[in-house]
Design a protein around this motif. Structure first.
Motif, short mmCIF file in Angstrom:
data_model
loop_
_atom_site.label_atom_id
_atom_site.label_comp_id
_atom_site.label_asym_id
_atom_site.label_seq_id
_atom_site.Cartn_x
_atom_site.Cartn_y
_atom_site.Cartn_z
N PRO A 153 -49.71 44.07 -11.90
CA PRO A 153 -50.90 43.27 -12.26
C PRO A 153 -50.76 42.52 -13.58
CG PRO A 153 -51.53 45.47 -11.52
CD PRO A 153 -50.05 45.50 -11.69
N PHE A 154 -49.84 42.95 -14.43
CA PHE A 154 -49.69 42.28 -15.73
C PHE A 154 -49.03 40.91 -15.60
CE2 PHE A 154 -50.26 46.67 -16.99
CZ PHE A 154 -51.01 46.57 -18.16
N ALA A 155 -48.44 40.61 -14.44
CA ALA A 155 -47.76 39.33 -14.25
C ALA A 155 -48.70 38.17 -14.51
CB ALA A 155 -47.19 39.24 -12.84
N SER A 156 -49.97 38.33 -14.16
CA SER A 156 -50.93 37.24 -14.33
C SER A 156 -52.12 37.61 -15.20
CB SER A 156 -51.43 36.78 -12.96
OG SER A 156 -52.02 37.87 -12.25
N LYS A 157 -52.15 38.83 -15.69
CA LYS A 157 -53.31 39.30 -16.43
C LYS A 157 -53.58 38.48 -17.68
CE LYS A 157 -55.38 43.50 -18.35
NZ LYS A 157 -55.24 44.96 -18.53
N PHE A 158 -52.50 38.04 -18.37
CA PHE A 158 -52.67 37.30 -19.62
C PHE A 158 -52.31 35.81 -19.45
CE2 PHE A 158 -52.04 41.68 -20.84
CZ PHE A 158 -52.97 41.87 -21.84
N VAL B 21 -47.88 35.46 -22.70
CA VAL B 21 -46.61 36.09 -23.06
C VAL B 21 -45.80 36.34 -21.78
CG1 VAL B 21 -45.53 38.11 -24.12
CG2 VAL B 21 -47.65 37.19 -25.07
N PRO B 22 -44.59 35.78 -21.68
CA PRO B 22 -43.78 36.03 -20.48
C PRO B 22 -43.29 37.47 -20.42
CG PRO B 22 -42.52 34.80 -22.11
CD PRO B 22 -43.93 34.88 -22.63
N ILE B 23 -43.23 38.01 -19.19
CA ILE B 23 -42.75 39.38 -18.96
C ILE B 23 -41.48 39.32 -18.11
CG2 ILE B 23 -43.31 41.67 -18.09
CD1 ILE B 23 -46.26 40.90 -18.23
N LEU B 24 -40.45 40.00 -18.56
CA LEU B 24 -39.21 40.15 -17.80
C LEU B 24 -38.97 41.63 -17.59
CD1 LEU B 24 -39.02 37.42 -19.51
CD2 LEU B 24 -36.57 37.58 -19.14
N ALA B 25 -38.22 41.97 -16.55
CA ALA B 25 -37.96 43.38 -16.26
C ALA B 25 -36.50 43.58 -15.89
CB ALA B 25 -38.87 43.88 -15.14
N SER B 26 -36.00 44.77 -16.20
CA SER B 26 -34.66 45.17 -15.75
C SER B 26 -34.78 46.57 -15.18
CB SER B 26 -33.67 45.14 -16.91
OG SER B 26 -32.40 45.60 -16.48
N TRP B 27 -34.76 46.66 -13.85
CA TRP B 27 -34.78 47.94 -13.16
C TRP B 27 -33.32 48.29 -12.85
CZ3 TRP B 27 -39.15 47.78 -14.97
CH2 TRP B 27 -40.24 48.51 -14.55
N MET B 28 -32.74 49.13 -13.67
CA MET B 28 -31.32 49.43 -13.58
C MET B 28 -31.08 50.51 -12.51
SD MET B 28 -30.50 49.56 -17.66
CE MET B 28 -28.74 49.78 -17.40
N GLY B 29 -30.00 50.34 -11.76
CA GLY B 29 -29.67 51.35 -10.77
C GLY B 29 -29.38 50.76 -9.42
N ILE C 181 -41.29 44.87 -5.55
CA ILE C 181 -42.70 44.80 -5.96
C ILE C 181 -42.86 43.86 -7.15
CG2 ILE C 181 -44.58 46.14 -7.01
CD1 ILE C 181 -43.55 48.53 -5.27
N LEU C 182 -42.00 43.99 -8.13
CA LEU C 182 -42.09 43.15 -9.33
C LEU C 182 -41.83 41.69 -8.99
CD1 LEU C 182 -40.22 45.45 -11.87
CD2 LEU C 182 -42.67 44.94 -11.85
N ASN C 183 -40.80 41.42 -8.19
CA ASN C 183 -40.49 40.03 -7.82
C ASN C 183 -41.64 39.40 -7.05
OD1 ASN C 183 -37.97 39.91 -9.03
ND2 ASN C 183 -36.91 40.68 -7.22
N GLU C 184 -42.22 40.16 -6.14
CA GLU C 184 -43.36 39.63 -5.38
C GLU C 184 -44.55 39.34 -6.28
OE1 GLU C 184 -43.84 38.94 -1.96
OE2 GLU C 184 -41.65 38.92 -2.05
N ALA C 185 -44.70 40.14 -7.32
CA ALA C 185 -45.83 39.95 -8.24
C ALA C 185 -45.61 38.77 -9.19
CB ALA C 185 -46.07 41.23 -9.04
N GLY C 186 -44.37 38.32 -9.31
CA GLY C 186 -44.08 37.21 -10.22
C GLY C 186 -43.43 37.63 -11.52
N ILE C 187 -42.93 38.88 -11.58
CA ILE C 187 -42.18 39.35 -12.75
C ILE C 187 -40.70 39.31 -12.39
CG2 ILE C 187 -41.72 41.27 -14.31
CD1 ILE C 187 -44.59 42.17 -13.94
N PRO C 188 -39.93 38.39 -12.97
CA PRO C 188 -38.51 38.29 -12.63
C PRO C 188 -37.75 39.53 -13.09
CG PRO C 188 -39.04 36.82 -14.44
CD PRO C 188 -40.34 37.37 -13.95
#
Length: 931
Positions: free
Chosen positions: A425-430, A437-445, A455-462
């Protein structure tokens, strides 16, 4: 050919007054053709003609037949179940696009027949042109000549073809069809196209356009950027480039588009040898790749190094807002990835955000006592999804955080999927806040984190596989955001400016007289003293210098000047004086000056030739240890024209190679940004007890130098001021050198056209009101919005835009291309009421990209200024400008109800006729050669 707008709009829309709309692109027939012919179509297994036909049919089928395909082959009755025609002339309908896969020698004739059929565009898949040398180049010229005669736009030759997945067009011989999407990809390499296509299908990345541009005989980067910049399906433009070709066309198109759509380039050839040995230090420092880098920064294009970076940046820019600063805040549940990301941030040119005390206090309430209490925010290995979410919510409110990178390393108790659900939900909250503020993520593994990534990609968090790659991407995008700020800088070049000279001559007059004399004497390098005279004309301070032909003259000059002094060789032929013993420093007596004169003369005679000695110059000795040695220089790049170089100077200039390049003209902001790119810049601000340099004064010197280079580009090939001594006491050129171009060479063109201040003019209206006509500037967007707000409802609905409502984003998207357009493409004049400084009217002359001699006219006048003669004055000034710009024809498309506009055009010699496609519209044309 008719240039009508769709009839459905004409009832409420006057195209002559909507200055935000570009002329219809000549490339529409390439990307959205209604009728496509394939010359060389066949069913032969393994042939390009078969694959091409198969791709066209299958792609067309996927969107329920958006276009009709006509195979052309005299040896077949049908191809792939479609009727086959012997020639283009036999096709019973018009043809928009012809795709050619026949041998190279047949292509000119195919283009000739296409012109007879009134085909609009061609894609030449065939190879065997300029890549084969002169015979192929001659064949390519023949193709272009025939295409030009028929007004046909040509992609290629020697290309893979063109895809428009959203339209179902696959006019390529690639093995696969790209997915529909919002990224446009243009490549100069067909092999790179197929590699990227395979990768994109694996990663589920879609495209609005997929173009193999081939050898760019006709359609080039600028044409495609111009078209895609106006394409609603394209949100970002990605380019694989090997050569830039028409640099001015690329830069002018990119300058207009980059603020509204990211343009990201990967260019091969970084490691090629810079330039051949040059006569100046600047020439040896300013390699062609450095020039390319400087040019991309100037027009807001993001340059990356790898294909993965190309798409990483595109995905982030497509999903998240641009950062407003360079401070990245990292949340991690493992120390190692956080440290690697921290290193990547610093190396890539961004910084780690410093946590505010209030942020630390809030985090203390939700995180275990052992959390890191600094950035990176280590939430520890057992962090729950809720802890991640609360941490993210807190840090995003920290005013120091310009971007957030969330790292998750799978550990025994880590819930990768649950954490992703909490963060989505934070992808568009702000997004709608004043400081997104842009949000990026690294889900390692591996497999255990894949659902969370989805889930993150679908929400708009690269998401990124590795956190250091995410950190580098943030830094790249931040650097590009800074470069976009430069787009709002409007350097003005006042040609022939007079710098309060007693003679009344302009700086350019003085400089040209010196250079003309040198050329008459068959010299291609000015002496040091002549070079300093040129600098002095532009008010660049130079050390006092006296030319002396004898030892006695030198001694007397030194006595008069005061000791210590410097004695230097004065030569019209020798460039580097120290190489022949031609420099003597810190001389404290007349006899020592005389001895230095004789020593230099002997040394030059022994190491060079006697005629290379034309006396010496005596100069004041300046203590170089009281300041910093800077180089300020210029050289000509074969693609981008004159460059300005700033950096660490002195005798080791080519060893340290601490320099930055910019494209003239510069203003003070651009000059400051140029200086900031160097390491010496930090020293100039004051280090180790040394007082800072007057940076405002230094910036002015850089701007004057830039103006000099811009004005004298037809004369000067290279120029060095080395060193320019800079301290808290003074800024002074100690040595200078100017190399001249040959008269036979074509004068270079500035890559960035200066603001055309020569078109500013004040006039008085019938009412007595004073208005100023001036070209638009990038910073005029707010003025333009206010102008729109003051138009009446009737004007907007009937003659301007189809809706009174113009929301903030729509207004920005419409106006940004107008306000920031390159003046070589678009002359947009404003009539500014000098009473309230608001816009009273707008007139636009927009060149057609493929017909630079033809421009489209738009004119709208504010209601309270109508009937006061403003339109007539506007037209008079515009016609003068059109002639100066080399335009030959002007076209306008007018709603037939707009009698005032039609009467104005007729008064200025426009010929009108009914529009063939829409009776509500009138065509108006003016041949400037007829008036």
């Amino acid at each position: 050919m008719s240039m009508a707008v769709p009839p459905a709009k004409s009832k409420i829309f006057d195209p002559s007054q909507d200055y935000t709309q570009k002329p219809r692109s000549s490339l529409s027939a390439i990307f959205e053709p209604r009728y496509v012919a394939v010359v060389g179509a066949t069913e032969r297994e393994g042939s390009v003609g078969r694959t091409l036909m198969q791709n066209l049919i299958q792609g067309n089928f996927s969107v329920n037949f958006a276009f009709t395909v006509y195979p052309i082959n005299p040896g077949r009755k049908s191809v792939m179940g479609l009727p086959c025609y012997a020639t283009l002339a036999d096709v019973p309908t018009n043809i928009d696009l012809v795709v050619i896969v026949t041998p190279a020698k047949s292509v000119p004739d195919v283009i000739r027949k296409s012109a007879a059929k009134r085909v609009l565009a061609a894609i030449v898949i065939s190879a065997g042109f300029k890549e084969l040398g002169e015979p192929g180049m001659a064949l390519e010229r023949e193709v272009l000549e025939e295409a030009s005669k028929g007004g046909i736009r040509v992609v290629g030759p020697n290309c893979l073809g063109v895809m428009n997945p959203n339209y179902g067009l696959n006019a390529t011989f690639a093995a696969s069809f790209a997915l529909p999407g919002h990224i446009a990809f243009i490549s100069q390499s067909g092999a790179m196209c197929t590699a990227v296509l395979d990768w994109s299908l694996k990663e589920k990345i879609g495209f609005s356009a997929f173009v193999s541009i081939g050898s760019m005989a006709d359609v080039n980067w600028g044409d495609l950027i111009d078209y895609l910049g106006n394409d609603p399906h394209t949100h970002s433009i990605l380019i694989y480039m090997e050569t830039i070709g028409d640099a001015r066309g690329f830069l002018s198109a990119a300058k207009e588009v980059a603020l509204s759509k990211p343009i990201i380039v990967i260019k091969a050839g970084r490691t090629q040898a810079a330039a051949k040995a040059a006569a100046s230090h600047t020439g040896s420092l300013a390699g062609s790749d450095d020039a390319f880098e400087a040019a991309m920064k100037r027009v807001g294009v993001l340059r990356v190094d790898t294909i993965s970076e190309l798409f990483d940046c595109a995905l982030v820019l497509g999903k998240q807002p641009r950062p407003q600063g360079g401070g990245l805040l990292i949340i991690t549940n493992a120390g190692g990835p956080g440290v690697l990301s921290t290193d990547a941030v610093a190396v890539a040119g961004a910084k780690m955000a410093e946590l505010d005390e209030s942020t630390i206090a809030k985090l203390n309430e939700v995180l275990p006592p052992a959390w890191s209490h600094s950035n990176p925010v280590d939430v520890l290995g057992d962090a729950s999804p809720e802890a991640y979410a609360k941490t993210l919510e807190i840090v995003m409110e920290d005013h120091n955080a310009d971007g957030v990178l969330v790292i998750l390393s799978p550990q025994d108790v880590t819930d990768a999927t649950g954490t992703a659900k909490q963060l989505a939900p934070f992808a568009s909250k702000f997004a709608g806040s004043s400081r997104p503020v842009p949000i990026l993520a690294s889900w390692m593994g591996g497999g255990e984190v894949q659902e969370g990534i989805h889930i993150l990609n679908e929400a708009g968090i690269p998401t990124f596989a590795y956190p250091d790659a995410a950190a580098r991407t943030f830094a790249k995008i931040w650097q590009q955001s800074r470069n976009l700020d430069l787009m709002y800088e409007t350097p003005t070049l006042v040609l022939g400016a007079v710098y309060d000279k007693p003679s009344g001559l302009s700086a350019r007059d003085i400089a040209q007289a010196i250079m003309e004399r040198a050329q008459q004497e068959k010299r291609d390098v000015l002496t040091e003293n002549e070079s300093k005279q040129v600098l002095a004309a532009y008010e660049i301070p130079c050390v006092q210098t006296v030319v002396c032909g004898t030892a006695e003259e030198a001694g007397n000059a030194a006595d008069k000047m005061g000791y210590p002094v410097v004695v230097k060789l004065n030569s019209e032929t020798i460039t580097h004086k120290s190489d022949v013993g031609g420099v003597k420093l810190n001389i404290n007596s007349k006899q020592a000056v005389v001895d230095s004169f004789n020593t230099i003369k002997t040394s030059v005679t022994q190491k060079a030739k006697a005629e290379d000695f034309q006396g010496v110059t005596v100069q004041q000795m300046i203590n170089i240890h009281e300041g910093y040695e800077i180089i300020l220089g210029s050289s000509l790049d074969p693609q981008f024209g004159p460059l300005v170089l700033f950096g660490s100077g002195g005798s080791l200039v080519e060893v340290y190679r601490d320099k930055a390049l910019g494209l003239p003209p510069l203003n003070t902001t651009l000059a400051k940004r140029l200086m900031e790119e160097t390491k010496v810049y930090r020293a100039l601000l004051g280090v180790r007890g040394q007082p800072p340099v007057n940076m405002d004064a230094l910036g002015q010197v850089v701007c004057r130098f830039s103006e000099m280079i811009s004005e004298l580009s037809a004369w000067v090939s290279e120029c060095d001021i080395n060193p320019l001594l800079v301290s808290h006491k003074h800024i002074i050129a100690l040595d200078a050198r100017v190399a001249l171009r040959s008269k036979e060479e074509a004068p270079p063109m500035l890559a960035i056209r200066p603001y055309p201040a020569e078109y500013i003019k004040e006039e008085t209206l019938k009412s007595g009101a004073r208005v100023m006509f001036r070209p638009i500037r990038a910073e005029d967007e707010a003025l333009m919005k206010r102008f729109h707000a003051r138009l009446s409802t009737e004007t907007i609905k009937q003659r301007y835009l189809s809706s009174v409502s113009l929301d903030e984003r729509a207004a920005h998207q419409r106006l940004i291309g107008v306000c920031n357009a390159d003046y070589a493409r678009l002359i947009c004049l404003l009539a500014v009421d000098l009473t309230d400084k608001e816009i009273a009217g707008v007139l636009r002359l927009h060149r057609y990209p493929n017909k630079l001699e033809l421009a489209e006219l738009k004119l709208v006048v504010r209601d309270d200024f109508q009937g006061k003669g403003l339109g007539s004055l506007f037209m008079s000034h515009a016609m003068d400008i059109a002639r100066m710009e080399g335009l030959q024809r002007i076209h306008a498309l007018v709603l037939n109800e707009n009698s005032g506009m039609l009467h104005l055009l007729e008064n200025y010699g426009f010929k009108t006729r009914a529009n063939e496609d829409d009776p509500a519209l009138v065509e108006a044309d003016l041949n400037l050669q007829d008036i």
